[in-house]
Design a protein around this motif. Structure first.
Motif, short mmCIF file in Angstrom:
data_model
loop_
_atom_site.label_atom_id
_atom_site.label_comp_id
_atom_site.label_asym_id
_atom_site.label_seq_id
_atom_site.Cartn_x
_atom_site.Cartn_y
_atom_site.Cartn_z
N LYS A 49 3.26 9.00 33.15
CA LYS A 49 3.77 9.37 31.82
C LYS A 49 2.73 10.17 31.03
O LYS A 49 3.08 11.12 30.33
N HIS A 50 1.48 9.78 31.14
CA HIS A 50 0.43 10.42 30.34
C HIS A 50 -0.43 11.41 31.14
O HIS A 50 -1.42 11.94 30.63
N GLY A 51 -0.04 11.69 32.39
CA GLY A 51 -0.74 12.68 33.20
C GLY A 51 -2.18 12.32 33.50
O GLY A 51 -3.05 13.18 33.52
N LEU A 52 -2.44 11.04 33.73
CA LEU A 52 -3.79 10.57 34.02
C LEU A 52 -4.07 10.59 35.53
O LEU A 52 -3.16 10.35 36.32
N PRO A 53 -5.30 10.85 35.91
CA PRO A 53 -5.63 10.85 37.35
C PRO A 53 -5.64 9.44 37.90
O PRO A 53 -5.77 8.47 37.18
N GLU A 99 2.41 -1.55 39.08
CA GLU A 99 3.58 -0.70 38.84
C GLU A 99 3.58 -0.17 37.41
O GLU A 99 3.84 1.01 37.17
N ALA A 100 3.29 -1.04 36.47
CA ALA A 100 3.24 -0.62 35.06
C ALA A 100 2.13 0.40 34.85
O ALA A 100 2.31 1.40 34.13
N LEU A 101 0.98 0.17 35.46
CA LEU A 101 -0.15 1.09 35.34
C LEU A 101 0.21 2.46 35.91
O LEU A 101 -0.12 3.49 35.32
N GLU A 102 0.89 2.48 37.03
CA GLU A 102 1.30 3.74 37.65
C GLU A 102 2.28 4.49 36.74
O GLU A 102 2.17 5.71 36.57
N GLU A 103 3.21 3.77 36.12
CA GLU A 103 4.15 4.41 35.19
C GLU A 103 3.40 5.06 34.02
O GLU A 103 3.72 6.17 33.62
N LEU A 104 2.42 4.35 33.48
CA LEU A 104 1.63 4.89 32.37
C LEU A 104 0.81 6.10 32.82
O LEU A 104 0.68 7.09 32.09
N ARG A 105 0.27 6.01 34.03
CA ARG A 105 -0.52 7.11 34.56
C ARG A 105 0.32 8.37 34.65
O ARG A 105 -0.08 9.44 34.22
#
Length: 80
Positions: free
Chosen positions: A75-79, A67-73
């Motif tokens: 937030k920062h527009g990462l694939p 969940e935290a990783l998805e939020e960061l993804r």
């Protein structure tokens, strides 16, 4: 106490002392005091952050890694 400096470091110290209108010994003491205070504060902030994180974790204020990783993804527009 006697401290050996490389020629390059001695030149930097002398330049610093001249720019600040100080004797090189006084300049070295001032710079060293500032560096040690910065290191002390940095260390204390690190310890405080780790303690806060641990307190949050033990109090249940955490989230699953995915969940935290998805939020960061997002937030920062990462694939994915």
């Amino acid at each position: 106490m006697q401290i050996e400096l490389s020629p390059e470091r001695e030149a930097q110290l002398n330049d610093y002392a001249q720019r600040h209108g100080q004797d090189p010994v006084v300049a070295l003491d001032d710079v060293l005091a500032e560096a040690l205070e910065w290191e002390r504060q940095d260390y204390q902030e690190s310890v405080d952050g780790i303690r806060q994180g641990y307190d949050d974790f033990t109090a249940g204020r955490s989230q699953p890694f995915e969940e935290a990783l998805e939020e960061l993804r997002v937030k920062h527009g990462l694939p994915r």
